[in-house]
Design an enzyme around this catalytic site. Structure first.
Site: not given
Length: 323
Positions: A146-147
């Site tokens: 994930d970012k």
């Protein structure tokens, strides 16, 4: 997170229920995905949406109990360009590169994030030495995190390495260990969450534990162990057996322990988070350790990264406040 193969994540199986009887297929897909009705109709015409494994017309009306398979389109992004962005390289040879991705960096270009991604940085660093299996937008990318999750991620430099690593991940032979700060005090010192994960039935940007319908979810297993307790928060070590989208975040929330800062799945609203909002930005989750078999030498690689500064500062504050 080391969560999923790209192609697998692009295929979404939806199960029609009794209340869907008589509903047009394009309307049904638009309700159950992030696609517009016109986009769904276009995919139906292209043969990318199947009912029971067969193509249908866009005015097809559901009978209930059918499985609708949707192959989502690739992001509408042009070829990624090299950018001189510094990389924290943990390991590199002619076949693979393992980087410590910083929190806040997107892995590959997508709508809304056309540049400044890990792929842009890799293209500059590796030049032409990245596998082509992922295409022009995702060269070398075997898996993603994930970012707002930082940590270790392995990238393939050639197609043979890419294929080998993809198979290893599919067979659960790559060990992925994360550290997370979770809310609450765990009753046990260790445990396993074995709960299927699928797209949230209402909020299509979220994932959820879905036990009632296997057509809408895939098996997901997370093994967790308490590392340190802080009264209202706990540092936990999570090892993935599978790798689904948002797996650790969804699993920890499902057992009543959402991650610190994870407003999407139940965190982000405590007094501690508000007091230390300069340090708490998104989920407190870090991919700390990666164990894999090297695609060429077949030797085991054990790679580790230090917890980032913001994470260590939060732990120090929690230790002080828990005295």
């Amino acid at each position: 997170m080391l969560e999923y193969s790209d192609m697998t994540d692009r295929i979404e199986d939806l199960a029609s229920d009794s209340f869907d009887v008589g509903k047009r297929i394009d309307a049904f897909v638009a309700e159950r995905t992030e696609l517009t009705r016109s986009a769904a109709a276009r995919l139906i015409d292209e043969g990318s949406i199947l009912v029971g494994g067969k193509t249908v017309a866009k005015n097809y009306k559901l009978r209930g109990g059918e499985v609708v398979s949707v192959t989502l389109p690739e992001p509408d992004v042009s070829e990624a360009k090299p950018e001189n962005i510094p990389l924290d390289v943990v390991y590199e040879d002619s076949d693979i590169i393992v980087v410590n991705k910083p929190k806040g960096m997107v892995v590959h270009p997508a709508p809304g994030n056309p540049d400044g991604t890990l792929v842009n940085a890799l293209l500059y660093h590796c030049r032409d030495s990245l596998s082509g299996i992922g295409g022009v937008v995702r060269p070398g990318i075997v898996h993603r995190i994930d970012k707002d999750t930082g940590g270790l991620l392995v990238v393939a430099k050639n197609d043979a390495a890419h294929a080998f690593l993809a198979d290893e991940i599919k067979e659960h032979k790559v060990s992925r260990i994360y550290y997370a700060i979770a809310m609450g005090n765990f009753r046990e010192d260790s445990g396993t969450v074995d709960a299927p994960i699928g797209r949230h039935p209402v909020d299509r940007k979220k994932m959820a534990v879905i036990r009632s319908d296997t057509a809408r979810s895939r098996r997901a297993v997370t093994h967790w162990q308490v590392v340190e307790r802080f009264g209202g928060f706990t540092l936990v070590r999570c090892e993935l057996e599978t790798g689904r989208t948002h797996q650790i975040r969804v699993h920890m929330a499902s057992i009543g322990h959402p991650l610190l800062g994870d407003a999407v799945y139940g965190g982000g609203s405590t007094a501690f988070e508000k007091k230390h909002k300069s340090l708490v930005s998104g989920q407190c989750l870090f991919a700390k350790e990666l164990r894999l078999t090297h695609p060429r030498t077949r030797e085991e690689l054990i790679l580790q990264a230090e917890l980032p500064e913001y994470f260590e500062r939060l732990l120090a504050i929690l230790r002080t406040e828990n005295q």
